[in-house]
Scaffold this active site. Structure first.
Site, PDB file in Angstrom:
ATOM      1  N   GLU B  55      29.603  39.996  25.570  1.00  0.00           N
ATOM      2  CA  GLU B  55      29.679  39.582  26.967  1.00  0.00           C
ATOM      3  C   GLU B  55      28.505  40.231  27.698  1.00  0.00           C
ATOM      4  O   GLU B  55      28.330  41.442  27.664  1.00  0.00           O
ATOM      5  CB  GLU B  55      31.020  40.051  27.554  1.00  0.00           C
ATOM      6  CG  GLU B  55      31.259  39.588  28.971  1.00  0.00           C
ATOM      7  CD  GLU B  55      32.606  40.099  29.519  1.00  0.00           C
ATOM      8  OE1 GLU B  55      33.562  40.317  28.723  1.00  0.00           O
ATOM      9  OE2 GLU B  55      32.690  40.306  30.740  1.00  0.00           O
ATOM     10  N   GLU B  66      34.681  45.311  40.040  1.00  0.00           N
ATOM     11  CA  GLU B  66      34.256  46.369  39.129  1.00  0.00           C
ATOM     12  C   GLU B  66      34.617  47.753  39.641  1.00  0.00           C
ATOM     13  O   GLU B  66      34.518  48.040  40.825  1.00  0.00           O
ATOM     14  CB  GLU B  66      32.737  46.318  38.916  1.00  0.00           C
ATOM     15  CG  GLU B  66      32.159  44.951  38.604  1.00  0.00           C
ATOM     16  CD  GLU B  66      32.727  44.280  37.375  1.00  0.00           C
ATOM     17  OE1 GLU B  66      33.367  44.964  36.551  1.00  0.00           O
ATOM     18  OE2 GLU B  66      32.568  43.051  37.254  1.00  0.00           O
TER      19      GLU B  66
END
Ligand SMILES: Cc1ncc(COP(=O)(O)O)c(C=O)c1O
EC number: 4.2.1.20
Lengths: 386, 266
Positions: B55, B66
């Protein structure tokens, strides 16, 4: 101004671009708001609290000396006189009562200048809800006094040290915390931005500004309706609330952005903090930092309904520079004895510039929303005028 | 080598299904494009260490989902001058036998245009796309553009997702179902909660697409715990923290190797 579509859109703008984990929270909030807003008991309690606690209705004051100087008839909608010193309290009381009705025990908020943070800390104290306010580390430094006010009111202020350390970063951080706590905490967004239903809900909670002003103008003006209605635009909540009272009249609607944070004036459509709207960004889609003397307008985006009002032509968006704003602040202070917030002075700066031109011909009637008082800015203005 | 949409680019879901059928637990490491000067070497080394796909995070200035580590990795990458265009040019040079999946935020995709963005992914040899802040309800136009360009759109499922919606996510998305272990942001955790097992179980009950658990996979222990309930894991912050701390490609890859070994025993 109408309800957004079922998927939360105003024309091409809005929507609900959040991580999957937050979808149930957004859905629940939409349903709860819809039910509460249709419930006379909820509306009654909010109206009562706005009146007995926040001091509504706020007056409309004719700016007599300044009007004579400018050759226009200027009326000021005095949100600076609402409790905590700005219109932010209207929205926070609405969301606070809703959060309590939903059984939430905590409020999360982002803040730039600290006005929304102070309003949230205030309502948290009033309703017995825990409050955590996220604030960019740079703003924590710039707005020391507001940090202290929030803490006095019992809130926890969390400095955010990522990115540019201002409002956009504080907003991202508030979202991050909300993801982990959406079952107990309500995220009390401070403006007409964020994922659906926020832009719609916040506008409805601010609608009281425009509705009061409409009635007050009807009493004060022979024509009943002003020629022009003007307000400053950060995320756009005081402007949206004001416009909501006049959108169905002949009044021209003008929103004034900060020149260094003019999402509509110099941005392009993009997605940030859950919604699609005009946004300051580079060619790659990286969000650019806004720069303005007023921390409250230091945001790279703008509420989606304003993007729609701009594209559809119903409202016009202009901008004012820091210098024009400082000049406007002094002018109002010295002609009317009103020390206004730097944010609000953007709207006034446009009136000073446009009065007597084809944009705002002599003899026009203007309703300007004075969104907040300037005490919070006194120290900063002193530095800037040195 | 620039690959074309119909070139030798491995299909994401087909590849993962094939590996799964060999009774192998899947490992998908995450690398932020541009996080270090040698990030491409890291990608290659991770494949050699036994990754089943990689990824690639295309850095965004305001990454809402995040935790601190990947925020810092994104910021570092942007400061080093990384852009979507540069990242995709760099990726196009790689010759790998596992699929690449791009992970990013809606604004980057919208800015380049759904169609253009997906075409460029495809031309760079990318097989899948994870648009983390584009939920099912907003994903329609993107998925359409992705399909036209042979890109599989991976959707995220969260512990808060109700069953009927999980079913739609599994149906509308492709590649695999990305199940988030927690209600929270990315970042290392010492153990996974019951939520992770529950979600993986609920997803598996409604689809036979591969199900990978991600968020909080920090090393062999959490990876094994997750792999007991799912087809494999995505591991990001643990690797990126090591990169940010200045560890070499070899040292960072060491963690992936340990995880790979531990997964063999599940
Ligand atoms: C006094 C005042 N006016 C205006 C704003 C801008 O917000 P909005 O555009 O949502 O009214 C702020 C924000 O902090 C404010 O404090």
């Amino acid at each position: 101004m109408a309800e957004p579509t079922a998927d939360g859109r105003f024309g091409a703008f809005g929507g609900c671009y959040v991580p999957e984990a937050l979808i149930p929270a957004c859905r629940t909030l939409e349903q709860e708001f819809r039910t509460a807003w249709a419930d006379p008991a909820f509306r009654g309690e909010l109206a009562r609290t706005l009146k007995l606690y926040a001091g509504r209705p706020t007056p409309v004051t004719p700016a007599t000396r300044l009007s004579a100087e400018l050759g226009v008839n200027l009326l000021l909608k005095r949100e600076d006189l609402a409790h905590t010193g700005s219109h932010k309290i209207n929205n926070v009381l609405g969301q606070g009562l809703l959060a309590r009705r939903m059984g939430r025990t905590r409020l999360l908020a982002e803040t730039g200048a600290g006005q929304h943070g102070v309003a949230t800390a205030t309502v948290g104290a009033l309703l017995g809800l825990d409050v955590t306010v996220f604030m960019g580390a740079k703003d924590v430094e710039r707005q020391e006094l507001n940090v202290f006010r929030m803490e006095l009111l019992g809130a926890t202020v969390v400095p955010v040290t990522t990115g540019g350390q201002t409002l956009a970063d504080a907003t991202s951080e508030a979202f991050r915390h909300w993801v982990g706590q959406s079952e107990t905490a309500h995220y009390c967004i401070g403006s007409t931005m964020g994922p659906h239903p926020y832009p719609w809900m916040v506008r409805e909670f601010q609608r009281v500004i425009g509705e009061e002003a409409r009635g007050q103008c009807a009493e004060l003006l022979p024509a009943g309706v002003p020629d022009v209605v003007v307000a400053c635009v950060g995320g756009g909540s005081n402007a949206a609330g004001t416009f909501a009272g006049f959108v169905d009249t002949s009044a021209q609607l003008v929103g004034v952005e900060a020149a260094g944070g003019a999402a509509i004036g110099s941005g392009s459509p993009g997605i940030l903090h859950g919604f699609d709207s005009y946004l300051l960004q580079d060619d790659d889609g990286q969000v650019l930092e806004a720069h303005s003397v007023s921390a409250g307008l230091d945001y790279p985006g703008v509420g989606p309904e304003h993007s729609h009002l701009a594209d559809s032509g119903r409202a016009r968006y202009v901008s004012a520079t820091d210098d024009e704003v400082l000049h406007a602040l002094r002018k109002l202070a010295q002609t009317e004895g009103i020390l206004a917030a730097l944010e609000s002075c953007h709207a006034l700066a446009w009136v000073l510039r446009a009065a007597g031109t084809s944009e705002l011909p002599s003899g026009s009637t203007v309703l300007l929303t004075l969104s907040g008082r300037g005490d919070k800015d006194a120290a900063q203005v002193r530095e800037l005028l040195k | 080598m620039t690959r074309t949409a119909t070139g030798d680019r491995p299909q994401l879901e087909a590849h993962l299904r094939e590996r799964r059928s060999q009774k192998r637990k899947l490992l998908v490491p995450f690398v932020t494009a541009g996080v270090s000067a040698d990030w491409l070497d890291l990608v290659v080394a991770l494949v050699e260490a036994g990754a089943d796909a990689i990824e690639i995070g295309l850095p965004f200035s305001d990454p809402m989902l995040e935790g601190v580590t990947i925020q810092q990795a994104s910021q570092r990458a942007l400061e080093r001058g990384m852009t979507t265009t540069r990242a995709l040019h760099a990726i196009a040079e790689l010759e790998l036998d596992v699929p690449l999946i791009a992970m990013t935020y809606s604004n980057l995709i919208k800015r380049h245009g759904y169609e253009d963005f997906c075409r460029r992914l495809s031309e760079s040899g990318v097989s899948g796309l994870i648009p983390v802040d584009t939920p099912l309800d907003e994903a329609g136009p993107l998925i359409k553009a992705a399909r036209t360009n042979h890109i599989e759109t991976v959707l995220v499922a969260a512990p808060s997702t109700p069953d009927d919606r999980l079913k739609q996510i599994a149906e509308v998305g492709s590649g695999f179902v990305y199940a988030s272990t927690v209600m929270g942001t990315t970042g290392e955790r010492t153990s996974l909660g019951q939520q992770a097992a529950d979600l993986a179980g609920r997803v598996r009950a409604c689809t036979d697409r591969p199900v990978l658990l991600g968020f909080g996979i920090s090393g062999p222990e959490t990876a094994v715990e997750a792999a007991r309930h799912a087809d494999g894991v995505v591991m990001g912050a643990a690797l990126m923290r090591r990169v940010l701390e200045g560890q070499t490609v070899d040292e960072v890859t060491g963690l992936a190797r340990q995880v790979r070994e531990a997964l063999e025993a599940v």
